[in-house]
Structure formats: C-alpha cells, structure tokens
Design an enzyme around this catalytic site. Structure first.
Site, PDB file in Angstrom:
ATOM      1  N   TYR A   1       6.848  -8.840  15.378  1.00 19.83           N
ATOM      2  CA  TYR A   1       6.861  -7.826  14.303  1.00 19.83           C
ATOM      3  C   TYR A   1       7.717  -6.633  14.728  1.00 19.83           C
ATOM      4  CZ  TYR A   1       5.169  -4.004  11.344  1.00 19.83           C
ATOM      5  OH  TYR A   1       5.097  -2.919  10.508  1.00 19.83           O
TER       6      TYR A   1
ATOM      7  N   ASP B   1      13.567  -9.667  -4.251  1.00 19.98           N
ATOM      8  CA  ASP B   1      13.352 -10.194  -2.902  1.00 19.98           C
ATOM      9  C   ASP B   1      14.454  -9.610  -2.016  1.00 19.98           C
ATOM     10  OD1 ASP B   1      13.294 -11.638  -0.584  1.00 19.98           O
ATOM     11  OD2 ASP B   1      13.161 -13.604  -1.557  1.00 19.98           O
ATOM     12  N   ILE B   2      14.084  -8.790  -1.043  1.00 21.67           N
ATOM     13  CA  ILE B   2      15.117  -8.103  -0.246  1.00 21.67           C
ATOM     14  C   ILE B   2      15.884  -9.046   0.686  1.00 21.67           C
ATOM     15  CG2 ILE B   2      14.035  -5.812  -0.390  1.00 21.67           C
ATOM     16  CD1 ILE B   2      13.270  -6.268   2.659  1.00 21.67           C
TER      17      ILE B   2
ATOM     18  N   TRP C   1      -0.202   3.231  11.826  1.00 26.82           N
ATOM     19  CA  TRP C   1      -1.611   3.095  11.428  1.00 26.82           C
ATOM     20  C   TRP C   1      -1.842   3.531   9.967  1.00 26.82           C
ATOM     21  CZ3 TRP C   1      -5.538   4.528  15.859  1.00 26.82           C
ATOM     22  CH2 TRP C   1      -5.151   3.879  17.041  1.00 26.82           C
TER      23      TRP C   1
ATOM     24  N   GLN D   1       0.823  -1.225   0.000  1.00 20.63           N
ATOM     25  CA  GLN D   1       0.000   0.000   0.000  1.00 20.63           C
ATOM     26  C   GLN D   1       0.851   1.268   0.000  1.00 20.63           C
ATOM     27  OE1 GLN D   1      -2.807   0.394   3.218  1.00 20.63           O
ATOM     28  NE2 GLN D   1      -1.383  -0.295   4.793  1.00 20.63           N
ATOM     29  N   LEU D   2       1.991   1.261   0.689  1.00 17.31           N
ATOM     30  CA  LEU D   2       2.863   2.442   0.651  1.00 17.31           C
ATOM     31  C   LEU D   2       3.637   2.495  -0.667  1.00 17.31           C
ATOM     32  CD1 LEU D   2       4.168   4.919   1.932  1.00 17.31           C
ATOM     33  CD2 LEU D   2       5.841   3.413   3.009  1.00 17.31           C
TER      34      LEU D   2
ATOM     35  N   ALA E   1       8.188  -5.247   3.466  1.00  8.03           N
ATOM     36  CA  ALA E   1       8.191  -5.748   4.849  1.00  8.03           C
ATOM     37  C   ALA E   1       7.203  -6.898   4.970  1.00  8.03           C
ATOM     38  CB  ALA E   1       7.805  -4.635   5.816  1.00  8.03           C
TER      39      ALA E   1
ATOM     40  N   THR F   1       4.311  -7.562   7.142  1.00  9.51           N
ATOM     41  CA  THR F   1       3.539  -6.651   8.004  1.00  9.51           C
ATOM     42  C   THR F   1       2.380  -7.309   8.761  1.00  9.51           C
ATOM     43  OG1 THR F   1       2.171  -6.041   6.105  1.00  9.51           O
ATOM     44  CG2 THR F   1       4.051  -4.623   6.576  1.00  9.51           C
TER      45      THR F   1
ATOM     46  N   ASP G   1       5.839   2.307  14.561  1.00  9.90           N
ATOM     47  CA  ASP G   1       5.603   2.655  15.971  1.00  9.90           C
ATOM     48  C   ASP G   1       5.720   1.427  16.881  1.00  9.90           C
ATOM     49  OD1 ASP G   1       3.365   1.670  14.594  1.00  9.90           O
ATOM     50  OD2 ASP G   1       1.949   2.521  16.019  1.00  9.90           O
TER      51      ASP G   1
HETATM   52  N1  NAP Z   1       0.503  -1.054   7.611  1.00 10.27           N
HETATM   53  C1  NAP Z   1       0.706  -0.316   8.688  1.00 10.27           C
HETATM   54  O1  NAP Z   1      -0.253   0.019   9.429  1.00 10.27           O
HETATM   55  C2  NAP Z   1       2.086   0.144   9.040  1.00 10.27           C
HETATM   56  C3  NAP Z   1       2.259   0.887  10.226  1.00 10.27           C
HETATM   57  C4  NAP Z   1       3.539   1.333  10.546  1.00 10.27           C
HETATM   58  C5  NAP Z   1       4.601   1.054   9.712  1.00 10.27           C
HETATM   59  N2  NAP Z   1       4.409   0.313   8.593  1.00 10.27           N
HETATM   60  C6  NAP Z   1       5.581   0.034   7.751  1.00 10.27           C
HETATM   61  O2  NAP Z   1       5.381   0.684   6.518  1.00 10.27           O
HETATM   62  C7  NAP Z   1       6.009  -0.058   5.475  1.00 10.27           C
HETATM   63  C8  NAP Z   1       5.014  -0.300   4.353  1.00 10.27           C
HETATM   64  O3  NAP Z   1       3.919  -1.038   4.881  1.00 10.27           O
HETATM   65  P1  NAP Z   1       2.629  -1.387   4.026  1.00 10.27           P
HETATM   66  O4  NAP Z   1       1.461  -1.166   4.893  1.00 10.27           O
HETATM   67  O5  NAP Z   1       2.715  -0.739   2.688  1.00 10.27           O
HETATM   68  O6  NAP Z   1       2.832  -2.954   3.885  1.00 10.27           O
HETATM   69  P2  NAP Z   1       2.269  -3.944   2.772  1.00 10.27           P
HETATM   70  O7  NAP Z   1       1.072  -3.361   2.112  1.00 10.27           O
HETATM   71  O8  NAP Z   1       2.178  -5.267   3.439  1.00 10.27           O
HETATM   72  O9  NAP Z   1       3.445  -3.946   1.703  1.00 10.27           O
HETATM   73  C9  NAP Z   1       4.672  -4.591   1.916  1.00 10.27           C
HETATM   74  C10 NAP Z   1       5.120  -5.148   0.586  1.00 10.27           C
HETATM   75  O10 NAP Z   1       6.376  -5.806   0.786  1.00 10.27           O
HETATM   76  C11 NAP Z   1       6.341  -7.015   0.040  1.00 10.27           C
HETATM   77  N3  NAP Z   1       7.329  -7.971   0.544  1.00 10.27           N
HETATM   78  C12 NAP Z   1       7.179  -8.920   1.515  1.00 10.27           C
HETATM   79  N4  NAP Z   1       8.316  -9.628   1.631  1.00 10.27           N
HETATM   80  C13 NAP Z   1       9.187  -9.127   0.725  1.00 10.27           C
HETATM   81  C14 NAP Z   1      10.514  -9.467   0.357  1.00 10.27           C
HETATM   82  N5  NAP Z   1      11.183 -10.471   0.936  1.00 10.27           N
HETATM   83  N6  NAP Z   1      11.114  -8.751  -0.632  1.00 10.27           N
HETATM   84  C15 NAP Z   1      10.457  -7.742  -1.239  1.00 10.27           C
HETATM   85  N7  NAP Z   1       9.196  -7.386  -0.955  1.00 10.27           N
HETATM   86  C16 NAP Z   1       8.574  -8.074   0.032  1.00 10.27           C
HETATM   87  C17 NAP Z   1       4.914  -7.505   0.206  1.00 10.27           C
HETATM   88  O11 NAP Z   1       4.593  -8.472  -0.763  1.00 10.27           O
HETATM   89  P3  NAP Z   1       3.497  -9.620  -0.402  1.00 10.27           P
HETATM   90  O12 NAP Z   1       2.273  -8.879   0.069  1.00 10.27           O
HETATM   91  O13 NAP Z   1       3.335 -10.328  -1.698  1.00 10.27           O
HETATM   92  O14 NAP Z   1       4.109 -10.443   0.677  1.00 10.27           O
HETATM   93  C18 NAP Z   1       4.150  -6.191   0.005  1.00 10.27           C
HETATM   94  O15 NAP Z   1       3.931  -5.928  -1.356  1.00 10.27           O
HETATM   95  C19 NAP Z   1       6.559  -1.319   6.137  1.00 10.27           C
HETATM   96  O16 NAP Z   1       7.907  -1.105   6.438  1.00 10.27           O
HETATM   97  C20 NAP Z   1       5.775  -1.428   7.419  1.00 10.27           C
HETATM   98  O17 NAP Z   1       6.501  -2.115   8.413  1.00 10.27           O
HETATM   99  C21 NAP Z   1       3.177  -0.134   8.239  1.00 10.27           C
END
Ligand code: NAP
Length: 282
Positions: free
Chosen positions: A125, A36-37, A150, A11-12, A60, A62, A102
């Site tokens: 996490y 793949d990171i 969030w 989503q980000l 990540a 997540t 957070d």
């Molecule tokens: N969501 C929240 O509420 C939240 C809050 C605070 C901080 N964050 C941080 O914000 C960042 C973005 O979060 P988001 O909500 O956008 O998460 P997201 O929608 O789950 O996106 C993460 C992406 O990373 C991909 N991914 C997973 N494993 C990977 C790997 N080994 N190599 C490369 N890509 C990989 C996932 O692919 P698949 O889906 O196919 O596994 C997904 O496309 C993350 O660092 C998260 O920790 C998120």
C-alpha cells in the site's frame, strides 16, 4: 471555480463534496463507477466535458492487507491512477490535488515526519501510494500532494465506527498500544484541502493536531461515548496483524501552519464527529 472530485463515494470524497458545495464551488463528483482513474480515455472524456479548474483525487485502493496480495491492482490504482490524472491535468493546465498517506514513511523515526524526510514505505500500500506521488510530482509542476493519516469519516468503515460497534457487544476490547499516529477527521482535512486550492503546489502534511496510540484513540472514543467497555492495551506482536504497520507515523503540520492554515486538536475533531455520527442513538 469548477472542481472534479474522484473517489467521490469514499469517506473523504463524500466530505469533500459537502465542503466545496458549502463554499459555493461548482463540484463534479465522480464515483469509481463513473470515472475509473486507471482508464486514461475515460479521464480525458471527463476533463473534456467538465473543463475543470481543479481536480482532487480522493480515489485509492486503501485496503492495506489486500494490497499485499493484489499487487497489480494496488500499483495500477495508487501508482498509475495519479499519473494518468497528472497527464491530463498538465495538458489542460488544471491544478491537481492528490491525497496520499503516512504509510510512505517507514515509521522507524521517533519525531514527527516533515515533508522533506525521505520516504521509505514498507508495505505494498505504502509503496504504491509513494509511486503515485512521485509520478504525479515528476510529471507535472502544478500538483499538490496532501499526506494525511488515520482518517475517519461519516457512514464509513473506520476505526472509530469499529470501536463503537464492538463496544455495543463486548465488555472488553484489545487495542494495539505501540503504534502512534494522528487521528484525522475527514471534515477537517477537507476544509484544509479547500484552502490548499489557492496555495502554492508541493507536498503538505495535513492531520488533526496532536498524536496518540490506537489504544489511546480507542480510550478517548469510549470516554466520549460515555460507555463502560474496557480497552485493554496489547503489543503489535500480541495482536498479530497480517501486514506490519508503521510504529510511528506522526506527520508534522509545521509547513501547513507556516502557510497560515491551522487544524484543531484530534480530540476536538473526534468529539464533533461522534456527536454527528451517533446523534440519534441512546
Ligand atoms: N483511510 C485512511 O485511514 C487513510 C489514511 C491516510 C491516507 N489516506 C488516503 O486518503 C485518501 C482517501 O481515503 P479514504 O479513506 O476516503 O478511502 P476510501 O473510503 O476507501 O475511498 C476511496 C474511494 O476510491 C474508490 N476507488 C477505488 N478504485 C478506484 C478507481 N480505480 N477509480 C476511481 N475510484 C476508485 C473506492 O471505491 P470502492 O470502495 O468501490 O473500491 C472508494 O470509493 C486515499 O488517497 C487514501 O490513500 C487514507
């Protein structure tokens, strides 16, 4: 300027692409399938091919509950992934912007967390994300860690879309009223990340301004959507979540504000999001 975005289908990641493209950067988006990171060889090949100036890591694992049982995967993606990126970034003198959370804090504090507060993650996490921050920061000096909270972004699974979906079928939804945080729109976060490209490296807290409980967040969603669904406050105990969430994980934007970057209030971000996300619905 050439920018690699990892996790580009998240989503980000999706929003970062839009923001950087609009700004006129050459953006190289990589989904999990393309990069793949956790694979340092693949990282090297991509860096060699693209020769980026900046890498933004939005990849990540997540799923907070799943992390509790899939420890190896959590630490590999959230801990070692950022380290592998930092190793390659250092080798080529590339700025690395790494997104964190957070959840690195305990949530036991009663005032907003600043960058200097001691992390004390309580979930796998949070622990794995903290490891990623530490490894990247210790290994390379040109790393910017962006902690946010969030998050909600378009066409994704997130709290806002879940409440909307539930409200289409239910007259009443129970929502936790004793956990506080800062709802953050991916568009606003992406705009700040774009600004941070040219700011000094280090840790920054970045959320929409203001804070609320999940209950208050849900009430605002329902109000903005002009729906009649009743939002019922419940305690964390009553709700019975598998993995404990921080009670209070409000992040302070003070350092960001002092560097000249402001973020709008969470209610304004939410209203724009809802308008765009559900524009074609009744
Ligand atoms: N969501 C929240 O509420 C939240 C809050 C605070 C901080 N964050 C941080 O914000 C960042 C973005 O979060 P988001 O909500 O956008 O998460 P997201 O929608 O789950 O996106 C993460 C992406 O990373 C991909 N991914 C997973 N494993 C990977 C790997 N080994 N190599 C490369 N890509 C990989 C996932 O692919 P698949 O889906 O196919 O596994 C997904 O496309 C993350 O660092 C998260 O920790 C998120």
């Amino acid at each position: 300027m050439k920018i690699i975005v990892t996790g580009a289908k998240g989503q980000l990641g999706k929003e970062l692409l839009e923001v950087f493209v609009r700004e006129g950067y050459s953006v190289f988006p990589y989904s999990k399938q393309q990069l793949d990171i956790t694979n340092p060889i693949q990282i090297r090949e991509v860096f060699q091919k693209v020769k980026p100036d900046v890498v933004v890591n939005a990849a990540a694992f997540t799923k907070v509950d799943l992390c509790e049982t899939e420890l190896e995967k959590s630490y590999l993606i959230n801990g070692l992934g950022p380290y592998y990126l930092a190793v390659e970034a250092k080798e080529r003198n590339v700025k690395l912007i790494h997104v964190s959370t957070d959840y690195v804090f305990s949530g036991d504090q009663l005032t907003p967390y600043v960058e200097g507060d001691a992390p004390f993650p309580k979930t796998i996490y949070g622990k794995s994300k903290r490891l990623g921050e530490e490894l990247a920061l210790v290994f390379y000096e040109n790393v910017t860690v962006v902690r946010t909270s969030w998050l909600y972004g378009h066409e994704s699974e997130n709290f806002v879309n879940t409440i909307k979906k539930l409200s289409d079928h239910l007259n009443e939804i129970q929502v936790v009223n004793d956990q506080y945080g800062c709802p953050t729109y991916t568009k606003d976060l992406s705009n700040v990340i774009k600004e941070l490209v040219t700011k000094p490296s280090g840790i920054y807290h970045v959320t929409n301004e203001g804070c609320c409980s999940w209950f208050e967040f849900a009430k605002e969603i329902i109000k903005s959507l002009k729906k009649q669904t009743k939002i019922v406050p419940v305690s964390t105990e009553e709700y019975g979540l598998k993995t404990p969430r921080p009670r209070y994980s409000v992040l302070s934007n003070k350092k960001l504000n002092d560097s000249g970057i402001k973020v709008r209030n969470w209610k304004d971000g939410l209203n724009e999001y809802l308008e765009k996300e559900f524009k074609y619905e009744d």
